[in-house]
Write a protein that holds these residues in place. Sequence first.
Motif, PDB file in Angstrom:
ATOM      1  N   ARG A  94      26.464  55.238  -2.836  1.00 61.93           N
ATOM      2  CA  ARG A  94      26.226  56.611  -3.292  1.00 61.93           C
ATOM      3  C   ARG A  94      24.782  56.848  -3.719  1.00 61.93           C
ATOM      4  NH1 ARG A  94      30.444  59.130  -1.116  1.00 61.93           N
ATOM      5  NH2 ARG A  94      32.418  58.288  -1.833  1.00 61.93           N
ATOM      6  N   GLY A  95      24.042  55.761  -3.949  1.00 61.25           N
ATOM      7  CA  GLY A  95      22.655  55.923  -4.358  1.00 61.25           C
ATOM      8  C   GLY A  95      21.950  54.592  -4.540  1.00 61.25           C
ATOM      9  N   LEU A  96      20.635  54.638  -4.462  1.00 59.75           N
ATOM     10  CA  LEU A  96      19.775  53.480  -4.689  1.00 59.75           C
ATOM     11  C   LEU A  96      18.722  53.878  -5.700  1.00 59.75           C
ATOM     12  CD1 LEU A  96      19.126  52.429  -0.971  1.00 59.75           C
ATOM     13  CD2 LEU A  96      20.686  51.318  -2.576  1.00 59.75           C
ATOM     14  N   SER A  97      18.341  52.944  -6.555  1.00 57.05           N
ATOM     15  CA  SER A  97      17.301  53.198  -7.541  1.00 57.05           C
ATOM     16  C   SER A  97      16.640  51.864  -7.876  1.00 57.05           C
ATOM     17  CB  SER A  97      17.929  53.807  -8.798  1.00 57.05           C
ATOM     18  OG  SER A  97      16.946  54.136  -9.731  1.00 57.05           O
ATOM     19  N   TRP A  98      15.424  51.927  -8.353  1.00 54.35           N
ATOM     20  CA  TRP A  98      14.700  50.712  -8.716  1.00 54.35           C
ATOM     21  C   TRP A  98      14.631  50.580 -10.226  1.00 54.35           C
ATOM     22  CZ3 TRP A  98      12.438  47.035  -5.507  1.00 54.35           C
ATOM     23  CH2 TRP A  98      12.518  47.309  -4.141  1.00 54.35           C
ATOM     24  N   ALA A  99      14.742  49.345 -10.712  1.00 54.94           N
ATOM     25  CA  ALA A  99      14.505  49.000 -12.115  1.00 54.94           C
ATOM     26  C   ALA A  99      13.364  47.988 -12.088  1.00 54.94           C
ATOM     27  CB  ALA A  99      15.754  48.416 -12.755  1.00 54.94           C
ATOM     28  N   GLY A 100      12.142  48.475 -12.085  1.00 55.97           N
ATOM     29  CA  GLY A 100      10.979  47.613 -11.911  1.00 55.97           C
ATOM     30  C   GLY A 100      10.771  47.313 -10.440  1.00 55.97           C
ATOM     31  N   GLU A 101       9.968  46.313 -10.152  1.00 60.16           N
ATOM     32  CA  GLU A 101       9.639  45.961  -8.765  1.00 60.16           C
ATOM     33  C   GLU A 101      10.595  44.941  -8.147  1.00 60.16           C
ATOM     34  OE1 GLU A 101       7.072  47.111  -6.594  1.00 60.16           O
ATOM     35  OE2 GLU A 101       7.107  48.651  -8.139  1.00 60.16           O
ATOM     36  N   ASP A 102      11.381  44.266  -8.979  1.00 55.41           N
ATOM     37  CA  ASP A 102      12.195  43.162  -8.467  1.00 55.41           C
ATOM     38  C   ASP A 102      13.694  43.403  -8.520  1.00 55.41           C
ATOM     39  OD1 ASP A 102       9.986  41.486  -7.833  1.00 55.41           O
ATOM     40  OD2 ASP A 102       9.767  41.043  -9.965  1.00 55.41           O
ATOM     41  N   HIS A 103      14.129  44.569  -8.992  1.00 57.07           N
ATOM     42  CA  HIS A 103      15.561  44.841  -9.115  1.00 57.07           C
ATOM     43  C   HIS A 103      15.905  46.198  -8.506  1.00 57.07           C
ATOM     44  CE1 HIS A 103      14.813  41.867 -12.320  1.00 57.07           C
ATOM     45  NE2 HIS A 103      15.998  41.423 -11.957  1.00 57.07           N
ATOM     46  N   VAL A 104      16.894  46.177  -7.623  1.00 57.27           N
ATOM     47  CA  VAL A 104      17.385  47.402  -6.999  1.00 57.27           C
ATOM     48  C   VAL A 104      18.784  47.667  -7.529  1.00 57.27           C
ATOM     49  CG1 VAL A 104      17.967  48.552  -4.821  1.00 57.27           C
ATOM     50  CG2 VAL A 104      16.073  46.921  -4.890  1.00 57.27           C
ATOM     51  N   MET A 105      19.004  48.887  -7.988  1.00 56.62           N
ATOM     52  CA  MET A 105      20.334  49.320  -8.426  1.00 56.62           C
ATOM     53  C   MET A 105      21.047  49.939  -7.236  1.00 56.62           C
ATOM     54  SD  MET A 105      21.053  48.710 -11.578  1.00 56.62           S
ATOM     55  CE  MET A 105      22.571  49.612 -11.394  1.00 56.62           C
ATOM     56  N   ILE A 106      22.269  49.512  -7.007  1.00 55.83           N
ATOM     57  CA  ILE A 106      23.082  50.068  -5.934  1.00 55.83           C
ATOM     58  C   ILE A 106      24.283  50.751  -6.586  1.00 55.83           C
ATOM     59  CG2 ILE A 106      24.429  49.579  -3.862  1.00 55.83           C
ATOM     60  CD1 ILE A 106      22.260  46.850  -4.631  1.00 55.83           C
ATOM     61  N   PHE A 107      24.367  52.051  -6.424  1.00 55.44           N
ATOM     62  CA  PHE A 107      25.474  52.824  -6.961  1.00 55.44           C
ATOM     63  C   PHE A 107      26.475  53.018  -5.827  1.00 55.44           C
ATOM     64  CE2 PHE A 107      21.503  54.133  -8.950  1.00 55.44           C
ATOM     65  CZ  PHE A 107      21.763  53.814 -10.271  1.00 55.44           C
ATOM     66  N   SER A 108      27.738  52.664  -6.065  1.00 59.77           N
ATOM     67  CA  SER A 108      28.731  52.744  -5.004  1.00 59.77           C
ATOM     68  C   SER A 108      30.069  53.205  -5.564  1.00 59.77           C
ATOM     69  CB  SER A 108      28.883  51.381  -4.325  1.00 59.77           C
ATOM     70  OG  SER A 108      29.326  50.422  -5.260  1.00 59.77           O
ATOM     71  N   SER A 109      30.994  53.462  -4.664  1.00 58.45           N
ATOM     72  CA  SER A 109      32.351  53.801  -5.068  1.00 58.45           C
ATOM     73  C   SER A 109      33.319  53.249  -4.041  1.00 58.45           C
ATOM     74  CB  SER A 109      32.516  55.319  -5.214  1.00 58.45           C
ATOM     75  OG  SER A 109      32.452  55.949  -3.959  1.00 58.45           O
ATOM     76  N   GLY A 110      34.564  53.157  -4.457  1.00 63.38           N
ATOM     77  CA  GLY A 110      35.619  52.677  -3.577  1.00 63.38           C
ATOM     78  C   GLY A 110      36.956  53.208  -4.052  1.00 63.38           C
ATOM     79  N   THR A 111      37.908  53.273  -3.177  1.00 63.75           N
ATOM     80  CA  THR A 111      39.238  53.762  -3.523  1.00 63.75           C
ATOM     81  C   THR A 111      40.102  52.573  -3.928  1.00 63.75           C
ATOM     82  OG1 THR A 111      38.944  55.523  -1.909  1.00 63.75           O
ATOM     83  CG2 THR A 111      41.176  55.152  -2.704  1.00 63.75           C
ATOM     84  N   HIS A 112      40.524  52.559  -5.197  1.00 60.61           N
ATOM     85  CA  HIS A 112      41.299  51.447  -5.756  1.00 60.61           C
ATOM     86  C   HIS A 112      42.267  51.985  -6.803  1.00 60.61           C
ATOM     87  CE1 HIS A 112      38.446  48.573  -4.003  1.00 60.61           C
ATOM     88  NE2 HIS A 112      37.482  49.350  -4.477  1.00 60.61           N
ATOM     89  N   SER A 113      43.169  51.119  -7.228  1.00 63.47           N
ATOM     90  CA  SER A 113      44.019  51.425  -8.378  1.00 63.47           C
ATOM     91  C   SER A 113      43.914  50.259  -9.348  1.00 63.47           C
ATOM     92  CB  SER A 113      45.465  51.639  -7.948  1.00 63.47           C
ATOM     93  OG  SER A 113      45.985  50.453  -7.404  1.00 63.47           O
ATOM     94  N   ILE A 114      44.159  50.542 -10.621  1.00 63.09           N
ATOM     95  CA  ILE A 114      44.180  49.489 -11.647  1.00 63.09           C
ATOM     96  C   ILE A 114      45.534  49.603 -12.334  1.00 63.09           C
ATOM     97  CG2 ILE A 114      43.017  48.478 -13.633  1.00 63.09           C
ATOM     98  CD1 ILE A 114      40.541  50.093 -12.861  1.00 63.09           C
ATOM     99  N   ALA A 115      46.488  48.857 -11.825  1.00 60.08           N
ATOM    100  CA  ALA A 115      47.863  48.946 -12.313  1.00 60.08           C
ATOM    101  C   ALA A 115      47.965  48.575 -13.792  1.00 60.08           C
ATOM    102  CB  ALA A 115      48.773  48.058 -11.468  1.00 60.08           C
ATOM    103  N   ASP A 116      47.190  47.565 -14.232  1.00 59.93           N
ATOM    104  CA  ASP A 116      47.254  47.118 -15.630  1.00 59.93           C
ATOM    105  C   ASP A 116      46.847  48.215 -16.610  1.00 59.93           C
ATOM    106  OD1 ASP A 116      48.031  44.693 -14.643  1.00 59.93           O
ATOM    107  OD2 ASP A 116      46.080  43.729 -14.928  1.00 59.93           O
ATOM    108  N   LEU A 117      45.998  49.124 -16.179  1.00 58.64           N
ATOM    109  CA  LEU A 117      45.549  50.209 -17.050  1.00 58.64           C
ATOM    110  C   LEU A 117      46.238  51.536 -16.726  1.00 58.64           C
ATOM    111  CD1 LEU A 117      41.701  49.508 -17.122  1.00 58.64           C
ATOM    112  CD2 LEU A 117      43.403  48.908 -18.847  1.00 58.64           C
TER     113      LEU A 117
END
Length: 188
Positions: A94-117
Amino acid sequence: MAGLRGWRTRGVCAAAVLFGFAPLAVAQTETPTVAPLPIEAYGQEAHIDMMAMSPSGDRLARVEVLRGQRILIVSQLTSGERLYAARVGEVKVRGLSWAGEDHVMIFSSGTHSIADLGVPKTELNFGNILDLKTQKLVQVLQRTPDIVAMPYDGISVRHTTQGPMIFARGFNALTGETDLHSIDLTTG
Protein backbone atom coordinates in the motif's frame (compact mmCIF):
# COMPACT_ATOMS: atom_id res chain seq x y z
CA MET A 1 8.53 55.20 -34.17
CA ALA A 2 8.51 52.16 -36.48
CA GLY A 3 12.16 51.49 -35.55
CA LEU A 4 11.28 51.63 -31.85
CA ARG A 5 8.39 49.16 -32.34
CA GLY A 6 10.72 46.75 -34.17
CA TRP A 7 13.23 47.01 -31.31
CA ARG A 8 10.50 46.26 -28.76
CA THR A 9 9.27 43.26 -30.76
CA ARG A 10 12.80 41.89 -31.07
CA GLY A 11 13.37 42.50 -27.34
CA VAL A 12 10.17 40.71 -26.36
CA CYS A 13 11.00 37.77 -28.66
CA ALA A 14 14.54 37.55 -27.25
CA ALA A 15 13.18 37.62 -23.67
CA ALA A 16 10.64 34.94 -24.57
CA VAL A 17 13.36 32.66 -25.91
CA LEU A 18 15.62 33.30 -22.92
CA PHE A 19 12.90 32.62 -20.37
CA GLY A 20 11.31 29.67 -22.15
CA PHE A 21 8.11 31.32 -23.34
CA ALA A 22 8.64 30.71 -27.06
CA PRO A 23 7.99 26.94 -26.97
CA LEU A 24 4.66 27.62 -25.26
CA ALA A 25 3.60 29.91 -28.08
CA VAL A 26 4.65 27.30 -30.67
CA ALA A 27 2.89 24.51 -28.79
CA GLN A 28 -0.36 26.47 -28.85
CA THR A 29 -0.28 26.90 -32.63
CA GLU A 30 0.77 23.35 -33.55
CA THR A 31 -1.51 20.35 -33.29
CA PRO A 32 0.39 17.29 -32.07
CA THR A 33 -0.22 14.07 -33.95
CA VAL A 34 -0.46 11.20 -31.48
CA ALA A 35 -1.76 7.82 -32.53
CA PRO A 36 -4.49 6.50 -30.23
CA LEU A 37 -3.53 3.62 -27.96
CA PRO A 38 -5.07 0.23 -28.68
CA ILE A 39 -7.81 -0.78 -26.24
CA GLU A 40 -5.57 -3.57 -24.85
CA ALA A 41 -3.14 -0.96 -23.49
CA TYR A 42 -5.71 0.25 -20.97
CA GLY A 43 -6.03 -3.15 -19.34
CA GLN A 44 -2.31 -3.83 -18.98
CA GLU A 45 -0.73 -3.98 -15.55
CA ALA A 46 1.65 -1.11 -14.75
CA HIS A 47 5.36 -1.95 -14.87
CA ILE A 48 6.07 0.18 -11.79
CA ASP A 49 3.42 0.04 -9.11
CA MET A 50 4.88 2.60 -6.69
CA MET A 51 8.17 4.16 -5.67
CA ALA A 52 9.86 6.24 -2.99
CA MET A 53 13.16 8.10 -3.03
CA SER A 54 15.52 8.11 -0.03
CA PRO A 55 16.01 11.38 1.87
CA SER A 56 19.35 12.03 0.11
CA GLY A 57 17.90 11.23 -3.32
CA ASP A 58 20.62 8.59 -3.85
CA ARG A 59 18.41 5.50 -3.48
CA LEU A 60 15.09 4.43 -4.94
CA ALA A 61 12.69 1.81 -3.57
CA ARG A 62 9.98 0.58 -5.92
CA VAL A 63 7.55 -2.22 -6.59
CA GLU A 64 7.90 -3.46 -10.16
CA VAL A 65 5.81 -5.96 -12.08
CA LEU A 66 8.04 -8.32 -14.05
CA ARG A 67 6.45 -11.20 -15.97
CA GLY A 68 3.36 -11.04 -13.75
CA GLN A 69 5.38 -11.07 -10.49
CA ARG A 70 5.43 -8.08 -8.12
CA ILE A 71 8.98 -7.43 -6.89
CA LEU A 72 10.32 -4.98 -4.31
CA ILE A 73 13.55 -3.49 -5.67
CA VAL A 74 15.91 -0.99 -4.02
CA SER A 75 18.61 0.57 -6.19
CA GLN A 76 21.50 2.98 -5.83
CA LEU A 77 20.68 5.67 -8.39
CA THR A 78 24.22 6.92 -9.08
CA SER A 79 25.68 3.49 -9.88
CA GLY A 80 22.53 1.58 -10.84
CA GLU A 81 23.53 -1.11 -8.33
CA ARG A 82 20.64 -3.22 -7.07
CA LEU A 83 20.77 -3.17 -3.26
CA TYR A 84 17.79 -5.46 -2.65
CA ALA A 85 15.26 -7.45 -4.66
CA ALA A 86 12.58 -9.87 -3.46
CA ARG A 87 9.19 -11.10 -4.62
CA VAL A 88 6.27 -9.49 -2.84
CA GLY A 89 3.93 -12.45 -3.33
CA GLU A 90 0.24 -12.08 -2.53
CA VAL A 91 0.77 -9.16 -0.15
CA LYS A 92 -0.89 -5.92 -1.23
CA VAL A 93 1.78 -3.24 -0.92
CA ARG A 94 0.00 0.00 0.00
CA GLY A 95 2.99 2.31 0.35
CA LEU A 96 6.74 2.74 0.65
CA SER A 97 8.61 5.22 2.82
CA TRP A 98 12.18 5.74 3.98
CA ALA A 99 13.43 5.95 7.57
CA GLY A 100 16.91 7.32 6.94
CA GLU A 101 19.11 6.02 4.13
CA ASP A 102 19.28 2.37 5.20
CA HIS A 103 15.70 1.46 6.14
CA VAL A 104 12.66 1.17 3.89
CA MET A 105 9.18 0.97 5.40
CA ILE A 106 6.77 -1.26 3.50
CA PHE A 107 3.10 -0.68 4.28
CA SER A 108 0.91 -3.60 3.23
CA SER A 109 -2.40 -5.29 3.84
CA GLY A 110 -3.89 -8.74 3.51
CA THR A 111 -7.21 -10.46 4.01
CA HIS A 112 -7.10 -12.56 7.20
CA SER A 113 -9.08 -13.46 10.28
CA ILE A 114 -7.92 -13.67 13.90
CA ALA A 115 -10.17 -16.25 15.52
CA ASP A 116 -8.54 -15.86 18.97
CA LEU A 117 -9.55 -12.20 19.07
CA GLY A 118 -12.92 -12.67 17.38
CA VAL A 119 -11.83 -10.78 14.27
CA PRO A 120 -13.68 -12.12 11.20
CA LYS A 121 -12.06 -12.29 7.79
CA THR A 122 -11.16 -8.70 7.01
CA GLU A 123 -8.44 -6.50 5.48
CA LEU A 124 -5.63 -6.16 8.05
CA ASN A 125 -2.71 -3.72 7.88
CA PHE A 126 0.94 -4.63 8.35
CA GLY A 127 4.24 -2.84 8.38
CA ASN A 128 7.69 -4.20 7.61
CA ILE A 129 11.10 -2.62 7.95
CA LEU A 130 13.72 -3.52 5.36
CA ASP A 131 17.24 -3.06 6.74
CA LEU A 132 19.49 -2.63 3.71
CA LYS A 133 22.67 -3.25 5.72
CA THR A 134 21.56 -6.67 6.99
CA GLN A 135 19.21 -7.44 4.06
CA LYS A 136 16.57 -8.50 6.61
CA LEU A 137 12.88 -7.75 6.67
CA VAL A 138 11.30 -7.35 10.12
CA GLN A 139 7.58 -7.07 10.84
CA VAL A 140 6.62 -4.03 12.91
CA LEU A 141 5.44 -4.88 16.47
CA GLN A 142 6.07 -8.61 16.01
CA ARG A 143 8.60 -8.76 18.84
CA THR A 144 6.57 -6.62 21.24
CA PRO A 145 5.11 -8.83 24.02
CA ASP A 146 1.30 -9.09 24.11
CA ILE A 147 0.91 -6.63 21.22
CA VAL A 148 -0.88 -7.77 18.07
CA ALA A 149 1.63 -7.37 15.24
CA MET A 150 -0.67 -5.18 13.19
CA PRO A 151 -0.23 -1.46 13.60
CA TYR A 152 -3.48 0.14 14.61
CA ASP A 153 -4.20 3.30 12.63
CA GLY A 154 -1.00 3.42 10.57
CA ILE A 155 2.72 3.88 11.06
CA SER A 156 4.58 7.20 11.21
CA VAL A 157 8.20 7.80 10.27
CA ARG A 158 9.57 10.78 12.19
CA HIS A 159 13.00 12.37 12.03
CA THR A 160 14.19 13.08 15.57
CA THR A 161 17.44 14.36 17.08
CA GLN A 162 18.40 10.68 17.62
CA GLY A 163 17.77 9.94 13.93
CA PRO A 164 14.77 8.47 12.14
CA MET A 165 12.21 6.74 14.36
CA ILE A 166 9.06 4.78 13.66
CA PHE A 167 5.94 5.16 15.75
CA ALA A 168 2.86 2.95 15.69
CA ARG A 169 -0.14 2.34 17.87
CA GLY A 170 -0.51 -1.29 18.87
CA PHE A 171 -3.35 -3.24 20.45
CA ASN A 172 -2.48 -5.13 23.64
CA ALA A 173 -4.39 -8.43 23.53
CA LEU A 174 -4.16 -8.94 27.33
CA THR A 175 -5.26 -5.52 28.57
CA GLY A 176 -7.42 -4.41 25.64
CA GLU A 177 -5.55 -1.08 25.52
CA THR A 178 -4.06 0.65 22.52
CA ASP A 179 -0.70 2.31 23.15
CA LEU A 180 1.80 4.29 21.11
CA HIS A 181 5.11 2.50 20.58
CA SER A 182 8.44 3.76 19.31
CA ILE A 183 9.90 1.02 17.18
CA ASP A 184 13.54 0.05 16.80
CA LEU A 185 14.49 0.11 13.11
CA THR A 186 16.64 -2.99 13.44
CA THR A 187 14.50 -5.32 15.54
CA GLY A 188 10.97 -4.07 14.69
